[in-house]
Design an enzyme around this catalytic site. Structure first.
Site, PDB file in Angstrom:
ATOM      1  N   TYR A  99       0.880  -1.416  -0.247  1.00 50.93           N
ATOM      2  CA  TYR A  99       0.032   0.025   0.071  1.00 50.93           C
ATOM      3  C   TYR A  99       0.820   1.454  -0.036  1.00 50.93           C
ATOM      4  O   TYR A  99       1.807   1.175   0.762  1.00 50.93           O
ATOM      5  CB  TYR A  99      -0.979   0.089   1.357  1.00 50.93           C
ATOM      6  CG  TYR A  99      -1.458   1.296   1.402  1.00 50.93           C
ATOM      7  CD1 TYR A  99      -3.023   1.442   0.923  1.00 50.93           C
ATOM      8  CD2 TYR A  99      -1.099   2.517   2.361  1.00 50.93           C
ATOM      9  CE1 TYR A  99      -3.659   2.904   1.031  1.00 50.93           C
ATOM     10  CE2 TYR A  99      -2.037   3.712   2.121  1.00 50.93           C
ATOM     11  CZ  TYR A  99      -2.950   3.728   1.740  1.00 50.93           C
ATOM     12  OH  TYR A  99      -3.648   5.038   1.870  1.00 50.93           O
TER      13      TYR A  99
ATOM     14  N   GLU B 199      -3.950   7.522  -3.530  1.00 48.05           N
ATOM     15  CA  GLU B 199      -3.813   6.148  -2.939  1.00 48.05           C
ATOM     16  C   GLU B 199      -3.560   5.028  -3.929  1.00 48.05           C
ATOM     17  O   GLU B 199      -4.193   4.913  -4.954  1.00 48.05           O
ATOM     18  CB  GLU B 199      -4.837   5.806  -2.121  1.00 48.05           C
ATOM     19  CG  GLU B 199      -4.974   4.654  -1.412  1.00 48.05           C
ATOM     20  CD  GLU B 199      -6.245   4.953  -0.291  1.00 48.05           C
ATOM     21  OE1 GLU B 199      -5.965   4.743   0.741  1.00 48.05           O
ATOM     22  OE2 GLU B 199      -7.298   4.370  -0.999  1.00 48.05           O
TER      23      GLU B 199
END
Ligand code: GDP
Ligand code: MN
Length: 392
Positions: free
Chosen positions: A112, A200
């Site tokens: 991530y 993101e």
């Protein structure tokens, strides 16, 4: 402002962030066409991805990996036009009007990366985690230590040593560190130059043959900065937004739809928040947040009224105005016109104070319409809650 994954990936690619090869498709035929080209160019498979603004598409059945052209067609048919429900869409889901067709990557690890505005420190924060692919909110709640953070000083920007720290925290192999640092630097540059409040990449993947890719990307832009990004403004997809919110934005009204049944019309964001609070304090639920702004004119008031009433859940309208720049008589005139035009059937409760309040009250009284008046905010909220209950 939010944009689609395929648009976000175009931006990333411009900043040197590696994304899989792929193209957007508006029809099944286009999807098959893209898949055919990718497979002919050596892709071992293709992934068919629903393009909606909400996350959680994978779990909701909006992301499918196809091994061949026939499967790609099958998935494109299934996903295009479906009402995709995820934890971010609400129970009614969101209609899929576009697909992104990409070559598949041989995933080794799902990680991530995220850059987001941290209001507490007034800085951008770069986050990295080994717990990629899943909902990061869940990771943050259960295991906050699994998220590594680097705060970015706006004067010096994101430094290579910070990127290296994050790359090491991700447990990358030595050969992957340099490309990861380059990718992260590109991501931050993209963020800074586009005035994004969030970028993101989840998942950010490593492949079995040691490459790195942004497999997914979400971007939110700061609406207040859009005036200096005319090109980015073009990426807005109003089909993804609440129709009433889109309508409100045309008239410069700050409107957000909520789930309750008492519509609120207020001037000033602080008063709007206080109004929503006091409705709940009186046992009701607001149907929306609406700030008509300090200097609203009669037309804006009329439009605001129409927008409030086109929400089918609304059982009462609570108008709470402190007349400053917006004079109370202007508001009253707008409300009377709008109430007549829209043939309003639900009770309207007003609490008015400020400039020209006497003229305003007179306009309401002389209109012949049946308005309920509260002396204080608390009185008015109680009347509104009662009225909403009995008009159900
Ligand atoms: P989201 O669910 O809306 O966040 O959509 P994502 O783009 O993140 O996709 C969800 C999941 O699908 C990812 O976490 C991956 O596990 C999987 N996925 C997406 N693209 C590929 C791909 O190219 N190959 C494989 N094998 N899986 C993929
Ligand atoms: Mn994702």
């Amino acid at each position: 402002m939010k944009i689609h994954e395929y648009q976000a990936k175009d931006i990333l690619a411009k900043y040197g962030v590696a994304v899989p090869r792929g193209e957007v498709a508006n029809t099944v035929e286009e999807a098959v066409d893209v898949a055919r080209r990718l497979l002919a160019a050596g892709a071992s498979g293709v992934v068919v991805k629903a393009q909606i603004h909400a996350g959680g598409r994978g779990k909701g059945g909006g992301v499918k990996v196809a091994k061949n052209l026939a499967e790609a067609e099958e998935y494109a048919k299934k996903i295009l036009g479906m009402q995709l429900i995820t934890h971010q869409t609400g129970p009614q889901g969101q209609k899929v009007q576009r697909l992104l067709i990409e070559e598949t990557a041989p995933i080794d690890r799902e990680l991530y990366l995220g850059v987001v505005l941290d209001r507490a420190t007034a800085k951008m924060v770069f986050m990295a985690s080994q717990a990629g692919g899943m909902e990061i909110e869940e990771v943050a709640a259960k295991d906050p230590k699994a998220i590594h953070k680097e705060f970015i000083d706006p004067a010096v920007g994101f430094q290579p040593y910070q990127a290296r720290k994050l790359a090491f925290a991700l447990g990358l192999k030595p050969t992957q560190i340099a490309p990861a640092v380059q990718l992260m630097s590109g991501l931050f540059k993209a963020c800074a130059e586009t005035d994004a409040s969030l970028m993101e990449i989840n998942p950010f993947i490593t492949t079995k043959d040691d490459r790195l890719f942004a497999l997914d990307c979400k971007i939110n832009f700061d609406d207040n900065a859009m005036f200096r990004h005319k090109d980015l403004k073009e990426l807005r997809d109003v089909a993804e937004e609440d129709p009433l919110e889109v309508e409100a934005s045309k008239y410069a009204l700050n409107y957000i739809k909520l789930d309750g049944n008492i519509a609120c019309m207020v001037n000033g964001a602080g008063l709007a928040m206080a109004t929503m609070d006091i409705i709940q304090y009186a046992g009701g639920m607001p149907a929306n947040f609406l700030d008509v702004g300090g200097g609203a004119n009669q037309q804006q008031i009329e439009h605001a009224f129409e927008i409030l009433l086109s929400d089918k859940n609304v059982k009462a309208v609570f108008i709470n105005i402190f007349g400053g720049i917006l004079r109370v008589d202007t508001l009253a005139q707008g409300v009377v016109e709008a109430a007549k035009k829209t043939n309003v059937q639900v009770p309207i409760i007003l609490r008015l104070e400020g400039t020209n309040v006497e003229q305003g009250r007179k306009i309401l009284k002389d209109s012949g319409l049946n308005f309920l008046i509260g002396e204080t905010m608390k009185d008015a909220a109680e009347i509104a809650v009662k009225a909403a209950k009995s008009s159900q």
